[in-house]
Design a protein around this motif. Sequence first.
Motif, PDB file in Angstrom:
ATOM      1  N   VAL A   1      24.375   3.173  11.457  1.00 10.17           N
ATOM      2  CA  VAL A   1      25.789   3.356  11.749  1.00 10.17           C
ATOM      3  C   VAL A   1      26.241   2.221  12.663  1.00 10.17           C
ATOM      4  O   VAL A   1      25.771   2.097  13.794  1.00 10.17           O
ATOM      5  CB  VAL A   1      26.047   4.723  12.424  1.00 10.17           C
ATOM      6  CG1 VAL A   1      27.526   4.925  12.673  1.00 10.17           C
ATOM      7  CG2 VAL A   1      25.486   5.850  11.574  1.00 10.17           C
TER       8      VAL A   1
ATOM      9  N   LYS B   1      27.055   9.666   4.455  1.00 12.97           N
ATOM     10  CA  LYS B   1      27.408   8.262   4.227  1.00 12.97           C
ATOM     11  C   LYS B   1      28.692   8.155   3.419  1.00 12.97           C
ATOM     12  O   LYS B   1      29.608   7.408   3.773  1.00 12.97           O
ATOM     13  CB  LYS B   1      26.287   7.521   3.506  1.00 12.97           C
ATOM     14  CG  LYS B   1      26.620   6.044   3.244  1.00 12.97           C
ATOM     15  CD  LYS B   1      25.586   5.407   2.359  1.00 12.97           C
ATOM     16  CE  LYS B   1      25.894   3.965   2.055  1.00 12.97           C
ATOM     17  NZ  LYS B   1      27.196   3.740   1.432  1.00 12.97           N
TER      18      LYS B   1
ATOM     19  N   ASP C   1      31.694   6.671   5.885  1.00 12.75           N
ATOM     20  CA  ASP C   1      31.794   5.210   5.818  1.00 12.75           C
ATOM     21  C   ASP C   1      33.266   4.805   5.791  1.00 12.75           C
ATOM     22  O   ASP C   1      34.017   5.214   4.912  1.00 12.75           O
ATOM     23  CB  ASP C   1      31.069   4.687   4.581  1.00 12.75           C
ATOM     24  CG  ASP C   1      30.888   3.180   4.593  1.00 12.75           C
ATOM     25  OD1 ASP C   1      30.890   2.574   5.683  1.00 12.75           O
ATOM     26  OD2 ASP C   1      30.742   2.602   3.500  1.00 12.75           O
TER      27      ASP C   1
ATOM     28  N   ARG D   1      30.874   1.634   9.894  1.00 10.03           N
ATOM     29  CA  ARG D   1      30.266   0.996   8.718  1.00 10.03           C
ATOM     30  C   ARG D   1      28.870   1.599   8.593  1.00 10.03           C
ATOM     31  O   ARG D   1      28.032   1.423   9.479  1.00 10.03           O
ATOM     32  CB  ARG D   1      30.206  -0.519   8.908  1.00 10.03           C
ATOM     33  CG  ARG D   1      31.587  -1.157   8.957  1.00 10.03           C
ATOM     34  CD  ARG D   1      31.535  -2.661   9.129  1.00 10.03           C
ATOM     35  NE  ARG D   1      30.598  -3.154  10.133  1.00 10.03           N
ATOM     36  CZ  ARG D   1      30.861  -3.255  11.440  1.00 10.03           C
ATOM     37  NH1 ARG D   1      32.024  -2.868  11.919  1.00 10.03           N
ATOM     38  NH2 ARG D   1      29.961  -3.742  12.269  1.00 10.03           N
ATOM     39  N   ILE D   2      28.651   2.288   7.499  1.00  9.75           N
ATOM     40  CA  ILE D   2      27.416   3.049   7.348  1.00  9.75           C
ATOM     41  C   ILE D   2      26.643   2.568   6.134  1.00  9.75           C
ATOM     42  O   ILE D   2      27.201   2.354   5.061  1.00  9.75           O
ATOM     43  CB  ILE D   2      27.709   4.555   7.216  1.00  9.75           C
ATOM     44  CG1 ILE D   2      28.489   5.032   8.448  1.00  9.75           C
ATOM     45  CG2 ILE D   2      26.424   5.349   7.049  1.00  9.75           C
ATOM     46  CD1 ILE D   2      28.955   6.452   8.364  1.00  9.75           C
ATOM     47  N   SER D   3      25.339   2.398   6.318  1.00 11.88           N
ATOM     48  CA  SER D   3      24.446   2.057   5.217  1.00 11.88           C
ATOM     49  C   SER D   3      23.133   2.797   5.442  1.00 11.88           C
ATOM     50  O   SER D   3      22.935   3.416   6.483  1.00 11.88           O
ATOM     51  CB  SER D   3      24.211   0.547   5.138  1.00 11.88           C
ATOM     52  OG  SER D   3      23.628   0.083   6.338  1.00 11.88           O
TER      53      SER D   3
END
Length: 118
Positions: free
Chosen positions: A30, A84, A88, A98-100
């Motif tokens: 995150v 997510k 996001d 910004r989530i990955s």
Amino acid sequence: MNRNLMSVARKALTKVHNPNSPATNNKLFVAGLSWSVDERSLKDAFCSFGDVTEVRILYDKDSGRSRGFGFVSFCKEDEAVSAKDAMDGKALLGRPLRISYALERARGGPVVVPNGGR
């Protein structure tokens, strides 16, 4: 581009993104955290998506201030996927997240970051 190289790359991507793969990814990276976000508020933001097993924010050694990113781990992979997808780009304390998916990193080894198809 060399046809053989393209074939190898395609097979590698299929392996990494194969949903039937035994390896699961229930840990999210995150980014875009406000300096005022602490682990409690980050957990509260994500707990509606499932059982949050761990929350970790990284802090600067010298200033003690948040470095602006952290990790959220869920009990199940589908909970991480839901979180997510829903979070996001959403704002938390005034900053868009910004989530990955978090990448596993071997200590001292190189980190390979996928470019997201760009």
